[in-house]
Design an enzyme around this catalytic site. Structure first.
Site, PDB file in Angstrom:
ATOM      1  N   LYS A  83      -0.533  11.625   0.310  1.00  0.00           N
ATOM      2  CA  LYS A  83       0.657  10.766   0.501  1.00  0.00           C
ATOM      3  C   LYS A  83       0.995  10.122  -0.842  1.00  0.00           C
ATOM      4  CE  LYS A  83       2.046   7.574   4.187  1.00  0.00           C
ATOM      5  NZ  LYS A  83       1.478   6.593   5.138  1.00  0.00           N
TER       6      LYS A  83
HETATM    7  O1  G3P Z   1       2.280   4.207   7.519  1.00  0.00           O
HETATM    8  C1  G3P Z   1       3.563   3.907   7.108  1.00  0.00           C
HETATM    9  C2  G3P Z   1       4.365   3.056   8.064  1.00  0.00           C
HETATM   10  O2  G3P Z   1       4.316   3.616   9.336  1.00  0.00           O
HETATM   11  C3  G3P Z   1       4.048   1.592   8.013  1.00  0.00           C
HETATM   12  O3  G3P Z   1       4.661   0.873   9.048  1.00  0.00           O
HETATM   13  O4  G3P Z   1       4.637  -1.139  10.453  1.00  0.00           O
HETATM   14  O5  G3P Z   1       3.799  -1.302   8.096  1.00  0.00           O
HETATM   15  O6  G3P Z   1       6.223  -1.015   8.568  1.00  0.00           O
HETATM   16  P1  G3P Z   1       4.844  -0.722   9.033  1.00  0.00           P
END
Ligand code: G3P
Length: 228
Positions: A83
């Site tokens: 990633k």
């Molecule tokens: O893993 C990436 C993403 O899904 C993170 O989400 O909830 O931290 O905005 P969030």
């Protein structure tokens, strides 16, 4: 639509993998930090727990160290997706790793222009963060719709991975729009199974079945033998 779970918690991952409905895992530095565990052994453990892609994020932000980290991560297991952030350096690393056959997930995507760049760099997945866009009053699912439309029009093969999912409607809308993957926090993944009318209906069926006094398996047949 493929379901990935967005967590680095190995117990949650094993539990959800046991449903047979989990296609992969995404992690990020914040999710790994929450576990308090050492990154590399944890990623190895996760890769062994699920057959599908496991996204492991680089820590470096400059091209060369990022490439070195990406190459190392790719050696950890055959199902690693490296990633990288959607930056010029990240896309350069994406191109270099993808050329060598490594799956790359380009993360922190917030516009269709960025998604086009990720596809041109050969990303296996692009991760638009719908929840974080909604949080600032923008339209996360509108972005998914536009990226899906552009990729379709251009014949771009990068898979759209709906990320930063906040509720089940993000998943359903993503599926409706043609996104190939959603990465879902464990709690929301479990929410997908639930409906109060399912619980109510099942309670009624169970009660009526008990009242009827009937049995499905013939007398003397043990449950596992009946399946053979
Ligand atoms: O893993 C990436 C993403 O899904 C993170 O989400 O909830 O931290 O905005 P969030």
């Amino acid at each position: 639509m493929k379901f990935f779970v967005d967590t680095a918690d190995i117990n949650e991952i094993r539990d959800l993998a046991a449903t047979g409905l989990l296609d992969g895992v995404t992690t990020n530095p914040s999710l790994v930090a929450k576990t308090g565990k050492e990154f590399v052994p944890l990623i190895r453990e996760i890769c062994a727990a699920v057959p599908g892609p496991v996204s492991a994020e680089v820590g470096a932000t400059e091209f060369e160290p990022m490439l070195e980290e990406g190459r190392y991560l790719a050696t950890l297991a055959p199902n690693i997706a490296v990633k990288v952030p959607l930056t010029p350096a990240g896309l350069k690393v994406c191109k270099a790793l993808g050329g060598g056959g490594t799956m790359v997930n380009v993360t922190l995507c917030f516009s269709s222009a960025q998604a086009i760049l990720a596809a041109k760099a050969g990303a296996a997945f692009v991760s638009p963060f719908v929840g974080r866009l909604d949080d600032i009053g923008e339209d996360g699912m509108g972005l998914i719709a536009e990226i899906c439309q552009v990729y379709m029009a251009q014949g771009m093969e990068t898979e759209v991975l709906v990320a930063s999912v906040r509720h089940p409607r993000h998943v359903v809308e993503g599926a409706r729009l043609g996104a190939q993957v959603a990465t879902i926090p464990p709690g929301i993944l479990r929410q997908l199974f639930q409906h109060p009318l399912t619980d109510k209906g099942l309670a009624q069926f169970v009660a009526d079945w008990r009242k009827s006094g009937q049995k499905i398996l013939p007398a003397g047949v043990e449950p596992l033998k009946a399946l053979a």
